[in-house]
Motif scaffolding. Structure first.
Motif, PDB file in Angstrom:
ATOM      1  N   TYR A  36       0.859  -1.173   0.000  1.00  0.00           N
ATOM      2  CA  TYR A  36       0.000   0.000   0.000  1.00  0.00           C
ATOM      3  C   TYR A  36       0.897   1.226   0.000  1.00  0.00           C
ATOM      4  CZ  TYR A  36      -3.112   3.598   1.844  1.00  0.00           C
ATOM      5  OH  TYR A  36      -3.812   4.748   2.016  1.00  0.00           O
ATOM      6  N   GLY A  37       0.556   2.216  -0.797  1.00  0.00           N
ATOM      7  CA  GLY A  37       1.368   3.423  -0.814  1.00  0.00           C
ATOM      8  C   GLY A  37       0.730   4.541  -1.609  1.00  0.00           C
ATOM      9  N   LYS A  38       1.418   5.658  -1.649  1.00  0.00           N
ATOM     10  CA  LYS A  38       0.972   6.851  -2.366  1.00  0.00           C
ATOM     11  C   LYS A  38       1.811   7.017  -3.624  1.00  0.00           C
ATOM     12  CE  LYS A  38      -0.464  10.435  -0.158  1.00  0.00           C
ATOM     13  NZ  LYS A  38      -1.621  11.182  -0.233  1.00  0.00           N
ATOM     14  N   VAL A  39       1.151   7.261  -4.742  1.00  0.00           N
ATOM     15  CA  VAL A  39       1.810   7.372  -6.037  1.00  0.00           C
ATOM     16  C   VAL A  39       2.560   8.697  -6.114  1.00  0.00           C
ATOM     17  CG1 VAL A  39       1.452   7.465  -8.525  1.00  0.00           C
ATOM     18  CG2 VAL A  39       0.070   5.937  -7.133  1.00  0.00           C
ATOM     19  N   MET A  55       5.213   3.045 -12.176  1.00  0.00           N
ATOM     20  CA  MET A  55       4.869   3.920 -11.055  1.00  0.00           C
ATOM     21  C   MET A  55       6.033   3.982 -10.077  1.00  0.00           C
ATOM     22  SD  MET A  55       0.988   2.841  -9.993  1.00  0.00           S
ATOM     23  CE  MET A  55       1.538   1.351  -9.203  1.00  0.00           C
ATOM     24  N   LYS A  56       6.130   5.094  -9.410  1.00  0.00           N
ATOM     25  CA  LYS A  56       7.012   5.219  -8.267  1.00  0.00           C
ATOM     26  C   LYS A  56       6.089   5.453  -7.078  1.00  0.00           C
ATOM     27  CE  LYS A  56      11.076   7.016  -8.640  1.00  0.00           C
ATOM     28  NZ  LYS A  56      12.201   7.948  -8.796  1.00  0.00           N
ATOM     29  N   VAL A  57       6.167   4.571  -6.085  1.00  0.00           N
ATOM     30  CA  VAL A  57       5.225   4.573  -4.976  1.00  0.00           C
ATOM     31  C   VAL A  57       5.987   4.721  -3.659  1.00  0.00           C
ATOM     32  CG1 VAL A  57       3.450   3.228  -3.788  1.00  0.00           C
ATOM     33  CG2 VAL A  57       3.665   3.075  -6.265  1.00  0.00           C
ATOM     34  N   LYS A  58       5.507   5.625  -2.825  1.00  0.00           N
ATOM     35  CA  LYS A  58       6.045   5.754  -1.471  1.00  0.00           C
ATOM     36  C   LYS A  58       5.166   4.901  -0.575  1.00  0.00           C
ATOM     37  CE  LYS A  58       7.545   8.990   2.019  1.00  0.00           C
ATOM     38  NZ  LYS A  58       7.707  10.391   2.375  1.00  0.00           N
ATOM     39  N   CYS A  59       5.753   3.828  -0.062  1.00  0.00           N
ATOM     40  CA  CYS A  59       4.993   2.850   0.714  1.00  0.00           C
ATOM     41  C   CYS A  59       4.690   3.380   2.105  1.00  0.00           C
ATOM     42  CB  CYS A  59       5.774   1.550   0.822  1.00  0.00           C
ATOM     43  SG  CYS A  59       6.026   0.767  -0.753  1.00  0.00           S
ATOM     44  N   LYS A  84      -3.380   8.338 -10.484  1.00  0.00           N
ATOM     45  CA  LYS A  84      -2.799   9.651 -10.724  1.00  0.00           C
ATOM     46  C   LYS A  84      -1.816   9.939  -9.596  1.00  0.00           C
ATOM     47  CE  LYS A  84      -7.141  11.262 -12.705  1.00  0.00           C
ATOM     48  NZ  LYS A  84      -7.905  10.073 -12.464  1.00  0.00           N
ATOM     49  N   VAL A  85      -0.949  10.922  -9.805  1.00  0.00           N
ATOM     50  CA  VAL A  85      -0.001  11.298  -8.765  1.00  0.00           C
ATOM     51  C   VAL A  85      -0.779  11.748  -7.534  1.00  0.00           C
ATOM     52  CG1 VAL A  85       1.833  12.919  -8.146  1.00  0.00           C
ATOM     53  CG2 VAL A  85       1.765  11.931 -10.444  1.00  0.00           C
ATOM     54  N   GLY A  86      -0.412  11.201  -6.400  1.00  0.00           N
ATOM     55  CA  GLY A  86      -1.082  11.526  -5.143  1.00  0.00           C
ATOM     56  C   GLY A  86      -2.135  10.521  -4.727  1.00  0.00           C
ATOM     57  N   ASP A  87      -2.543   9.621  -5.628  1.00  0.00           N
ATOM     58  CA  ASP A  87      -3.541   8.596  -5.292  1.00  0.00           C
ATOM     59  C   ASP A  87      -2.921   7.540  -4.382  1.00  0.00           C
ATOM     60  OD1 ASP A  87      -5.406   9.824  -6.855  1.00  0.00           O
ATOM     61  OD2 ASP A  87      -5.425   8.289  -8.425  1.00  0.00           O
ATOM     62  N   ASN A  88      -3.748   6.988  -3.520  1.00  0.00           N
ATOM     63  CA  ASN A  88      -3.344   5.835  -2.720  1.00  0.00           C
ATOM     64  C   ASN A  88      -3.674   4.578  -3.508  1.00  0.00           C
ATOM     65  OD1 ASN A  88      -2.476   7.342  -0.480  1.00  0.00           O
ATOM     66  ND2 ASN A  88      -4.571   7.533   0.241  1.00  0.00           N
ATOM     67  N   VAL A  89      -2.714   3.664  -3.610  1.00  0.00           N
ATOM     68  CA  VAL A  89      -2.915   2.447  -4.392  1.00  0.00           C
ATOM     69  C   VAL A  89      -2.503   1.214  -3.594  1.00  0.00           C
ATOM     70  CG1 VAL A  89      -2.624   3.525  -6.648  1.00  0.00           C
ATOM     71  CG2 VAL A  89      -0.642   2.613  -5.480  1.00  0.00           C
ATOM     72  N   TYR A  90      -3.121   0.110  -3.960  1.00  0.00           N
ATOM     73  CA  TYR A  90      -2.745  -1.210  -3.488  1.00  0.00           C
ATOM     74  C   TYR A  90      -2.242  -1.977  -4.690  1.00  0.00           C
ATOM     75  CZ  TYR A  90      -5.552  -0.488   0.760  1.00  0.00           C
ATOM     76  OH  TYR A  90      -6.067  -0.026   1.930  1.00  0.00           O
ATOM     77  N   PHE A  91      -1.248  -2.812  -4.489  1.00  0.00           N
ATOM     78  CA  PHE A  91      -0.805  -3.708  -5.553  1.00  0.00           C
ATOM     79  C   PHE A  91      -0.026  -4.851  -4.924  1.00  0.00           C
ATOM     80  CE2 PHE A  91       2.459  -0.497  -5.123  1.00  0.00           C
ATOM     81  CZ  PHE A  91       3.637  -1.211  -5.125  1.00  0.00           C
ATOM     82  N   ALA A 113      -4.877  -1.405  -7.813  1.00  0.00           N
ATOM     83  CA  ALA A 113      -6.243  -0.938  -7.565  1.00  0.00           C
ATOM     84  C   ALA A 113      -6.225   0.183  -6.536  1.00  0.00           C
ATOM     85  CB  ALA A 113      -7.111  -2.089  -7.067  1.00  0.00           C
ATOM     86  N   ASN A 114      -7.322   0.927  -6.486  1.00  0.00           N
ATOM     87  CA  ASN A 114      -7.437   1.978  -5.484  1.00  0.00           C
ATOM     88  C   ASN A 114      -8.087   1.474  -4.207  1.00  0.00           C
ATOM     89  OD1 ASN A 114      -9.951   1.635  -6.544  1.00  0.00           O
ATOM     90  ND2 ASN A 114     -10.364   3.801  -6.882  1.00  0.00           N
ATOM     91  N   HIS A 115      -8.400   0.214  -4.141  1.00  0.00           N
ATOM     92  CA  HIS A 115      -8.914  -0.447  -2.950  1.00  0.00           C
ATOM     93  C   HIS A 115      -8.185  -1.785  -2.830  1.00  0.00           C
ATOM     94  CE1 HIS A 115     -11.211  -1.904  -6.360  1.00  0.00           C
ATOM     95  NE2 HIS A 115     -11.345  -3.030  -5.697  1.00  0.00           N
TER      96      HIS A 115
END
Length: 178
Positions: A36-39, A55-59, A84-91, A113-115
Motif C-alpha cells: 500500500y502506498g501513495k503514487v 509507477m514510483k510509490v512511497k509505501c 494519478k499522482v497523489g492517489d493511494n494504491v494497493y498492488f 487498484a485503489n482499494h
C-alpha cells in the motif's frame, strides 16, 4: 484417421485443463506481497505488442518502490485502473522487497487498484503475465502445423470442424482478455 481426430480433441482439452490448473494454483506458487502506498510518479506506455504502466510509490513504511506492470494491448489494458499522482494504491508484487532505500530495481506489480484487491485479481494478473508468452508460442506452432497440414497433406479433411471453432474461440479469448 479416427485416431487423428481423437488426438486433436484430446490436445484441445489438455490445453484448456492445463490453463485452468495454472489459473487456480497461480498464487500458491508465488509469495505475493500486498503493498500500500501513495503514487509519486506514473507513466503509461501503450505499444503494439506490450503496454507498460510504471509507477514510483512511497509505501506506508516510507520505502520508495519503482514498479512496472506489463499488459497486452487488449480489453484488460483499457479497463486497467490508472492512478494519478497523489492517489493511494494497493498492488501485489512477487519479488522480495529490499530494506535498502537505494534499491532502484523495478518490481513487477500485479493487481493495481485503489482499494484492496481480491485474490482473484492477483491470480488473473499473474496468469495473464505468465501465460501470454507461452500462448503466443503455442499459437505460432499451432498455426504453422495447421498451415502445413492444410497446404501439403491430404489429411485436411480429417480435421474436425470443432478444432477450427476451438482455435477461433481460444484466439479471441486470448486477444480480448488475457
Amino acid at each position: 484417421m479416427m485416431i487423428f481426430k481423437i488426438i486433436i480433441i484430446l490436445g484441445m482439452f489438455l490445453w484448456v485443463i492445463i490453463d485452468f490448473y495454472l489459473f487456480f494454483i497461480e498464487n500458491k506458487n508465488s509469495s505475493a506481497q500486498l503493498i500500500y502506498g501513495k503514487v509519486m510518479f506514473v507513466r503509461k506506455n501503450t505499444g503494439y505488442h506490450r503496454c507498460e504502466l510504471s509507477m514510483k510509490v512511497k509505501c506506508s513504511d516510507n520505502n520508495i518502490i519503482q514498479t512496472t506492470s506489463f499488459f497486452k494491448p487488449n480489453v484488460r489494458w483499457w479497463m486497467q485502473f490508472l492512478p494519478k499522482v497523489g492517489d493511494n494504491v494497493y498492488f501485489y508484487t512477487v519479488e522480495k522487497l529490499s530494506t535498502d532505500n537505494n534499491d532502484n530495481g523495478d518490481k513487477i506489480a500485479f493487481g493495481i487498484a485503489n482499494h484492496k484487491p481480491e485474490i482473484g485479481k492477483l491470480r488473473w494478473d499473474l496468469f495473464a503475465y505468465r501465460s501470454s508468452t507461452r500462448t503466443i508460442i503455442i499459437f505460432a506452432i499451432l498455426f504453422l502445423c495447421l498451415f502445413i497440414v492444410l497446404k501439403f497433406t491430404p489429411f485436411a479433411i480429417f480435421i474436425p470442424k470443432e478444432f477450427f471453432l476451438f482455435v477461433i474461440v481460444r484466439l479471441s479469448i486470448e486477444i480480448l482478455f488475457i
